[in-house]
Design a protein around this motif. Structure first.
Motif, PDB file in Angstrom:
ATOM      1  N   LYS A  92      -9.521  -1.239  -5.525  1.00 17.97           N
ATOM      2  CA  LYS A  92      -9.756  -0.578  -4.230  1.00 17.97           C
ATOM      3  C   LYS A  92     -11.044   0.232  -4.243  1.00 17.97           C
ATOM      4  CE  LYS A  92      -7.794   2.391  -0.631  1.00 17.97           C
ATOM      5  NZ  LYS A  92      -6.795   3.401  -0.264  1.00 17.97           N
TER       6      LYS A  92
ATOM      7  N   ASP B 110       0.838   2.680   3.563  1.00 18.51           N
ATOM      8  CA  ASP B 110       0.031   3.798   3.066  1.00 18.51           C
ATOM      9  C   ASP B 110       0.904   5.052   2.906  1.00 18.51           C
ATOM     10  OD1 ASP B 110      -2.157   5.164   2.157  1.00 18.51           O
ATOM     11  OD2 ASP B 110      -3.144   5.343   4.110  1.00 18.51           O
TER      12      ASP B 110
ATOM     13  N   HIS C 227       0.848  -1.211   0.000  1.00 17.85           N
ATOM     14  CA  HIS C 227       0.000   0.000   0.000  1.00 17.85           C
ATOM     15  C   HIS C 227       0.875   1.250   0.000  1.00 17.85           C
ATOM     16  CE1 HIS C 227      -3.884   1.930   1.858  1.00 17.85           C
ATOM     17  NE2 HIS C 227      -3.252   2.788   1.063  1.00 17.85           N
TER      18      HIS C 227
ATOM     19  N   HIS D  73      -5.425  -0.390   5.771  1.00 17.54           N
ATOM     20  CA  HIS D  73      -5.092   0.495   6.904  1.00 17.54           C
ATOM     21  C   HIS D  73      -6.083   0.458   8.083  1.00 17.54           C
ATOM     22  CE1 HIS D  73      -7.773   3.304   4.856  1.00 17.54           C
ATOM     23  NE2 HIS D  73      -6.868   3.770   4.008  1.00 17.54           N
TER      24      HIS D  73
ATOM     25  N   HIS E  39       1.560   5.243  -2.180  1.00 16.04           N
ATOM     26  CA  HIS E  39       1.032   6.252  -3.122  1.00 16.04           C
ATOM     27  C   HIS E  39       2.176   7.128  -3.593  1.00 16.04           C
ATOM     28  CE1 HIS E  39      -3.152   5.304  -1.997  1.00 16.04           C
ATOM     29  NE2 HIS E  39      -2.748   5.302  -0.741  1.00 16.04           N
TER      30      HIS E  39
END
Ligand code: URP
Ligand code: ZN
Ligand code: ZN
Length: 456
Positions: free
Chosen positions: A149, A314, A58, A238, A60
């Motif tokens: 997702k 995340d 996970h 998360h 970004h």
């Protein structure tokens, strides 16, 4: 040249074993006691742990936001990952609502040309319709993008109705995919945000109060009910609360195939981070937010017991100086996210191993093996095994480090773990047979990272 790691403690699914590990080219060639390889570069790992390179399911990198992309791209984010022992990430393609998922996938290709770690993709699902269903099939069966997702929050950009989530679950089942979920009750969040802003409560410290723990607990339970109705598995990303963990565990005990993920920020931080002076608390604006004391221990225990399967990060680094500042007069305008990729192993070790609350085999499972299995990358990734990719992390439990923005490798201008006393340190990271980090020196290579298609 071959590389021979000598005298380390190898952590495999079978347990801990003192021995050597030989790398030939991009793969693990041999493991065991007293391996000799006359022409190999020898690295001594006496008293150190030898683990598979981390798989962070996970991240970004370069995630678009009205304030600009998240601060790490596929090169710098990869560097930060490698410095902490992570060699593979699963990032997100983020189509705009109305945009073809396949077009968005093409849009993400140039971003990855500079990747310094191996990578795969999840696809964000901001809508469902017949075109989306058709594209899900192509993505999962031809493009190797087989996880989708869904969001129950972030109105009006990403959140979708339960009915659409149900359809996505069903189609995902038909095409061999796996649905993941960001689980927060978006309507409660929006109502509380409006209330707070109307009362002039605009500072970042109000962010967590608009997302109380039950907001996650409710959405996790609802998501799992949708999965049950669709007869499909679901991976909850998360998880930050005891409430979410309990909902996940209930579904498991009820016979559902479900997976849960937590992140280091929910293990190491509590909501006192929002007491930071002035606008500094904005650095901690992420969703879900760090929670009141008590949730951290429950999550660590859940992770240790395998009730939570994976620890991802995340990683979503929005800078304070140019990005978070957009919310100076209104916390709802602060881009959500923080840099966390580098410190996953150090935090797991400090909180789990050094306290005696977690075993090394369980740590490695949450760190690499379980995400590799769940997301169809096993045994190429996620395990020390002859024939697997030579992604290796050597970790010295005796070293210590004070975490800081001054020493991390992210381009972000804050470290949310500033001052944390980490026990242990990654001393060597090898990615597909290539040394990328050794004793504090980064030798990552722009463009070395490879796309990992995931098809059943
Ligand atoms: O605050 C966060 N977590 N931002 C990244 C996007 C998400 O929700 O995962
Ligand atoms: Zn999310
Ligand atoms: Zn995320």
């Amino acid at each position: 040249m071959a590389i021979l790691i000598k005298n380390g403690t190898l952590v495999t699914p079978e347990g801990l074993e003192k021995g050597d590990l030989l790398i030939d080219g991009e793969t693990i060639a041999a493991m065991g006691p007293d391996i000799s390889a006359p022409n190999a570069q020898v690295i001594d790992a006496t008293d150190q742990m030898v683990l598979p390179g981390g798989l962070d399911a996970h991240t970004h990198f370069e995630l678009p936001n009205p304030t600009g992309d998240s601060a790490d791209d596929f090169y710098s984010g990869g560097c930060s990952a490698l410095a902490g022992g992570t060699t593979t990430v699963i990032d997100f393609i983020a189509p705009d609502r109305g945009e073809s998922l396949l077009k968005a996938r093409e849009r993400w290709v140039p971003k990855t040309e500079k990747a310094s770690v191996d990578y795969s993709f999840h696809m964000n699902m901001p809508e469902f319709n017949a075109r989306v269903a058709e594209e899900m099939k192509i993505l999962a069966q031809r493009e190797g993008v087989s996880s989708f997702k869904t969001f129950t929050a972030y109105w009006p950009t990403l959140g979708i109705r339960d009915y659409d989530i149900l359809n996505i679950l069903k189609v995902s089942g038909e095409v061999g995919g796996l649905v993941t979920m960001h689980a927060e009750n978006g309507d409660i969040v929006e109502a509380l945000q409006r209330e707070f802003i109307a009362q002039g409560k605009t500072a970042p410290k109000y962010h967590p109060l608009t997302r109380p723990p039950f907001v996650e607990g409710e959405a996790v339970a609802r998501g799992l009910a949708l999965a049950k109705a669709a007869h499909q598995p679901l991976y909850i990303v998360h998880i930050s609360t005891k409430d979410g963990l309990e909902a996940l565990t209930r579904a498991r005990m009820d016979g559902q195939v479900v997976y849960g993920e937590t992140c280091p920020q929910y293990l190491a931080l509590d909501d006192s981070c929002y007491d930071a002076p002035g606008f500094e608390a904005a650095a901690f604006v992420m969703s879900p937010p760090p929670r009141p004391k008590g949730h951290q221990e429950a999550l660590l225990n859940g992770l240790s017991a395998g009730l939570i399967d994976t620890c991802a990060t995340d990683h979503c680094p929005y800078r304070m100086d140019t990005q978070k500042i957009a919310g100076i007069n209104n916390f709802t305008k602060i881009p959500n996210g923080a840099p966390t990729i580098e410190h996953r192993l150090g935090i797991l070790h400090t909180l789990g191993i050094a306290t005696g609350k977690m075993t090394w085999t369980r740590l490695v499972d949450a760190w690499a093996t379980a995400p590799a299995k769940i997301f169809d990358l096993y045994p190429k990734k996620g395990v020390l095994k002859v024939g697997s990719d030579a992604d290796i992390c050597v970790f010295d439990p005796r070293q210590t480090e004070i975490l800081s923005v001054k020493t991390h490798h992210s381009r972000n201008d804050r470290c949310v773990f500033e001052g944390f006393e980490q026990k242990g340190k990654t001393t060597l990271t090898i990615q597909r047979g290539r040394i990328a980090w050794r004793n504090g020196e980064l030798t990552a290579q722009r463009g070395f990272g490879r796309f990992l298609p995931r098809c059943k």
